[in-house]
Write a protein that holds these residues in place. Structure first.
Motif, PDB file in Angstrom:
ATOM      1  N   GLU A  79      34.839  40.927  36.035  1.00  0.00           N
ATOM      2  CA  GLU A  79      35.600  42.144  36.318  1.00  0.00           C
ATOM      3  C   GLU A  79      36.765  41.862  37.253  1.00  0.00           C
ATOM      4  O   GLU A  79      37.867  42.410  37.092  1.00  0.00           O
ATOM      5  CB  GLU A  79      34.676  43.198  36.936  1.00  0.00           C
ATOM      6  CG  GLU A  79      35.371  44.474  37.393  1.00  0.00           C
ATOM      7  CD  GLU A  79      35.917  45.311  36.242  1.00  0.00           C
ATOM      8  OE1 GLU A  79      36.641  46.284  36.519  1.00  0.00           O
ATOM      9  OE2 GLU A  79      35.626  44.993  35.061  1.00  0.00           O
ATOM     10  N   ARG A 103      39.453  40.253  35.214  1.00  0.00           N
ATOM     11  CA  ARG A 103      40.074  41.208  34.305  1.00  0.00           C
ATOM     12  C   ARG A 103      41.052  42.122  35.040  1.00  0.00           C
ATOM     13  O   ARG A 103      42.165  42.368  34.575  1.00  0.00           O
ATOM     14  CB  ARG A 103      38.996  42.051  33.621  1.00  0.00           C
ATOM     15  CG  ARG A 103      39.530  42.992  32.544  1.00  0.00           C
ATOM     16  CD  ARG A 103      38.476  43.969  32.088  1.00  0.00           C
ATOM     17  NE  ARG A 103      38.098  44.907  33.151  1.00  0.00           N
ATOM     18  CZ  ARG A 103      38.840  45.953  33.521  1.00  0.00           C
ATOM     19  NH1 ARG A 103      39.992  46.194  32.916  1.00  0.00           N
ATOM     20  NH2 ARG A 103      38.432  46.740  34.491  1.00  0.00           N
ATOM     21  N   ARG A 104      40.651  42.611  36.207  1.00  0.00           N
ATOM     22  CA  ARG A 104      41.516  43.532  36.942  1.00  0.00           C
ATOM     23  C   ARG A 104      42.752  42.828  37.501  1.00  0.00           C
ATOM     24  O   ARG A 104      43.842  43.417  37.556  1.00  0.00           O
ATOM     25  CB  ARG A 104      40.724  44.209  38.055  1.00  0.00           C
ATOM     26  CG  ARG A 104      39.640  45.145  37.521  1.00  0.00           C
ATOM     27  CD  ARG A 104      39.039  46.021  38.586  1.00  0.00           C
ATOM     28  NE  ARG A 104      40.014  46.909  39.220  1.00  0.00           N
ATOM     29  CZ  ARG A 104      39.697  47.852  40.108  1.00  0.00           C
ATOM     30  NH1 ARG A 104      38.419  48.025  40.453  1.00  0.00           N
ATOM     31  NH2 ARG A 104      40.629  48.612  40.660  1.00  0.00           N
ATOM     32  N   ASP A 153      44.232  40.228  36.013  1.00  0.00           N
ATOM     33  CA  ASP A 153      45.088  40.011  34.840  1.00  0.00           C
ATOM     34  C   ASP A 153      45.849  41.279  34.475  1.00  0.00           C
ATOM     35  O   ASP A 153      46.974  41.218  33.966  1.00  0.00           O
ATOM     36  CB  ASP A 153      44.244  39.556  33.641  1.00  0.00           C
ATOM     37  CG  ASP A 153      43.770  38.123  33.781  1.00  0.00           C
ATOM     38  OD1 ASP A 153      44.351  37.388  34.612  1.00  0.00           O
ATOM     39  OD2 ASP A 153      42.820  37.737  33.073  1.00  0.00           O
ATOM     40  N   ALA A 154      45.231  42.430  34.730  1.00  0.00           N
ATOM     41  CA  ALA A 154      45.869  43.705  34.407  1.00  0.00           C
ATOM     42  C   ALA A 154      46.850  44.154  35.490  1.00  0.00           C
ATOM     43  O   ALA A 154      47.492  45.194  35.341  1.00  0.00           O
ATOM     44  CB  ALA A 154      44.801  44.779  34.208  1.00  0.00           C
ATOM     45  N   SER A 155      46.977  43.363  36.558  1.00  0.00           N
ATOM     46  CA  SER A 155      47.877  43.714  37.667  1.00  0.00           C
ATOM     47  C   SER A 155      48.793  42.537  37.974  1.00  0.00           C
ATOM     48  O   SER A 155      48.662  41.886  39.025  1.00  0.00           O
ATOM     49  CB  SER A 155      47.054  44.098  38.911  1.00  0.00           C
ATOM     50  OG  SER A 155      46.140  45.127  38.627  1.00  0.00           O
ATOM     51  N   PRO A 156      49.739  42.230  37.060  1.00  0.00           N
ATOM     52  CA  PRO A 156      50.556  41.025  37.233  1.00  0.00           C
ATOM     53  C   PRO A 156      51.678  41.159  38.247  1.00  0.00           C
ATOM     54  O   PRO A 156      52.331  40.169  38.573  1.00  0.00           O
ATOM     55  CB  PRO A 156      51.126  40.812  35.827  1.00  0.00           C
ATOM     56  CG  PRO A 156      51.214  42.193  35.249  1.00  0.00           C
ATOM     57  CD  PRO A 156      50.031  42.943  35.801  1.00  0.00           C
ATOM     58  N   ASN A 204      48.527  41.487  45.390  1.00  0.00           N
ATOM     59  CA  ASN A 204      47.124  41.727  45.065  1.00  0.00           C
ATOM     60  C   ASN A 204      46.234  40.991  46.058  1.00  0.00           C
ATOM     61  O   ASN A 204      46.492  39.829  46.381  1.00  0.00           O
ATOM     62  CB  ASN A 204      46.796  41.249  43.651  1.00  0.00           C
ATOM     63  CG  ASN A 204      47.553  42.031  42.590  1.00  0.00           C
ATOM     64  OD1 ASN A 204      47.764  43.236  42.744  1.00  0.00           O
ATOM     65  ND2 ASN A 204      47.956  41.371  41.523  1.00  0.00           N
ATOM     66  N   ASN A 219      48.628  45.776  43.349  1.00  0.00           N
ATOM     67  CA  ASN A 219      50.000  46.273  43.158  1.00  0.00           C
ATOM     68  C   ASN A 219      50.619  46.789  44.455  1.00  0.00           C
ATOM     69  O   ASN A 219      51.422  47.741  44.433  1.00  0.00           O
ATOM     70  CB  ASN A 219      50.030  47.382  42.102  1.00  0.00           C
ATOM     71  CG  ASN A 219      49.419  46.953  40.781  1.00  0.00           C
ATOM     72  OD1 ASN A 219      48.457  47.561  40.309  1.00  0.00           O
ATOM     73  ND2 ASN A 219      49.947  45.904  40.168  1.00  0.00           N
TER      74      ASN A 219
END
Length: 561
Positions: free
Chosen positions: A498, A501-502, A504-507, A511, A526
């Motif tokens: 998880e 995944r999170r 990768d979803a916040s490039p 972070n 972000n």
């Protein structure tokens, strides 16, 4: 008369280029297409300038340029198509961005720097006749270049083209395919019934050597670990060249000095070091790899182009040697295979010594087979550089992550004042390579990643490009390594996927990841600043765990300063 426009008539070689299917590419993904167009235009503009050309008009994806020499115009067009073909290999066929190029010699009128007339119009029509990723030239250009460039041409005959009153006699230039083989130029049905169909063999003496590693380019190493790797190669370019011509061009034996790049073409300087060359395991493949110029690691795009032009079509016996810094040499026309190997290694060693470099020369190819004894340099996934204004900031030697004092001193002395384009590739244990003075940004990025990866034994990352940090570099906390959520022991095993995944979803943005004693993660994603991400991660973690601490900021593991 005052204010009257001055018209100047002259003869010039006119070059016209346009991207095939550009409207479709924009419609599918406008932002990505425009970003790539900008990067590809840098390549095109650089090659045109270096060949003595002048861009006189652009509109959207189109480029119009003039050259004083037809030979330089065609040579420049081949360089552009070879370079962009390599870049397109990173994208699926539907997203590849390829130019068509047309070239003619004609009478033009110059007005306020712009060129007008039939020469411009005919070049544009020839561009429309070219294959995607190909080049089409007029008969007048063919007459100038046929015996001066070691490429082949297909006679397309006289072609009727829009708004030109008389048919244009056109020739197609043979170009390499994506797999490294050459596409034999095929005759096409011509508009004029009496148009000749013939394949003209124009393989001549070896083309003048292109500067191999970009004059002024330098690769520096901080410190290094094992191993390195054998490149995957495409189809044999030599076999493809044989398909282009029924009989290979006869070449006279060349001395090592004549067949190899000059020392300045390899690297301008190498950081002194006594560290050993990486000791990657020899390849266990049953059959040798076929040599493909675009697969050669460590060297510049110009060297790859020179190899395709000079080494690939050369007759045995031949050999090519290189170092991980890109210092290289190749020979052909030697009396035996052993003589070719010895000559290539000796020329490479001489170049290393001329720049006081410590690097060991290895044979990369003998004949048309890859014999490189190390494994493939590991590379990170694309894109290798992702620009994010919210995290980018001016490069500072003092803030260089993971580097020791000695390494920082080398950056202060060599990278900071170095000429652009320049980049730093960093490994997880603090080893880093950097290059300065490269012709192309993509070149210096790739070469440093390859050299750093070969020494680190794992993929490195680009942390600085020119004078900017291009990854979030922590300053509130201290970077201690690369962060990999899937293997970080402080994160509970069932939570690692998880976390990955999170992230990768916040490039974009800052972070941060925090964990407590139970390994439950907290997220600060972000953020507009490092402090914001840290505070968010700690606050989130505290809702599900105790004694929370930040373990990662951006791509780095961290600890308190």
């Amino acid at each position: 008369m005052a204010g009257q426009t001055v018209l100047k008539r002259k003869i010039a070689a006119i070059f016209a280029a346009d991207i095939a299917g550009y409207s479709r590419l924009v419609a599918e993904d406008e932002e990505e297409t425009l970003r790539r167009l900008e990067a590809y235009r840098e390549v095109v503009d650089d090659f045109i300038a270096r060949a003595g050309g002048r861009i006189f008009n652009t509109a959207g994806d189109a480029v119009l340029a003039e050259f004083p020499s037809a030979v330089e115009a065609v040579r420049c067009a081949i360089d552009i198509q070879e370079s962009l073909r390599t870049r397109n290999m990173a994208f699926p066929p539907s997203r590849q961005m390829s130019y068509r190029i047309g070239i003619t010699i004609g009478d033009v009128v110059e007005r306020d720097g712009d060129l007008l007339g039939d020469g411009v119009n005919i070049a544009s029509r020839l561009e429309g006749l070219a294959d995607v990723g190909g080049i089409c030239i007029s008969r007048t250009v063919h007459e100038q270049v046929a015996n001066k460039l070691s490429v082949q041409f297909a006679d397309m005959g006289a072609r009727e083209v829009k708004n030109i009153p008389t048919p244009v006699h056109a020739f197609r230039v043979a170009m390499r395919r994506e797999d490294g083989t050459y596409a034999p130029p095929q005759d096409q049905k011509v508009a004029k019934p009496g148009g000749a169909r013939r394949l003209i063999s124009a393989v001549a003496a070896v083309v003048a050597m292109m500067v191999a590693a970009g004059v002024g380019t330098a690769l520096y190493l901080d410190h290094r670990d094992p191993p390195a790797a054998q490149r995957d190669a495409a189809k044999s370019a030599a076999e493809a060249l044989a398909r282009l011509s029924a009989a290979p061009a006869k070449q006279s034996p060349q001395s090592p000095a004549a067949a190899s790049p000059s020392p300045a073409a390899a690297t301008a300087a190498v950081e002194p070091s006594t560290s050993p060359q990486p000791a990657g395991s020899p390849s266990s493949a049953a059959a040798p790899e076929k040599f493909a110029p675009e697969a050669v690691p460590f060297v510049t795009e110009r060297t790859r182009i020179a190899l395709a032009r000079d080494y690939v079509p050369a007759q045995d016996y031949k050999a090519f040697a290189t170092t991980i810094n890109g210092i290289n040499a190749y020979v052909s026309g030697q009396p035996s295979e052993e003589a070719a190997k010895a000559a290539a290694l000796e020329q490479c060693r001489q170049r290393v010594e001329s720049v006081n470099g410590p690097r060991k020369c290895d044979l990369y190819a003998v004949g048309d087979s890859v014999v490189y004894p190390h494994s493939k340099p590991p590379l990170p996934p694309q894109p290798w550089v992702r620009h994010d204004p919210s995290t980018e900031r001016a490069f500072s030697v003092a803030e260089m992550p993971l580097a020791h004092d000695a390494g920082k001193a080398r950056l202060e002395a060599n990278y900071k004042p170095g000429r652009r384009s320049k980049a730093i590739a960093l490994g997880p244990n603090g080893q880093f390579f950097f290059g300065v003075g490269a012709d192309l940004v993509e070149d210096v990025v790739r070469r440093n990643l390859e050299a750093c990866g070969a020494q680190a034994g794992t993929a490195c990352m680009i942390v600085a490009l020119d004078d900017t940090f291009v990854v979030p570099v922590p300053t509130v906390m201290k970077a201690t390594g690369f962060f990999h959520a899937a293997s970080h022991s402080a994160i509970a095993v069932d939570a690692r996927e998880e976390v990955a995944r999170r992230l990768d979803a916040s490039p974009s943005g800052w972070n941060a990841i925090a964990v407590g004693t139970g390994g439950h993660p907290g997220y600060g994603l972000n953020g507009d600043r490092e402090e914001t991400a840290i505070g968010g991660a700690l606050a989130d973690c505290s809702t599900r765990d105790n004694d929370c601490r930040v373990i990662a900021i951006g791509p780095f593991t961290v600890e308190g300063n």
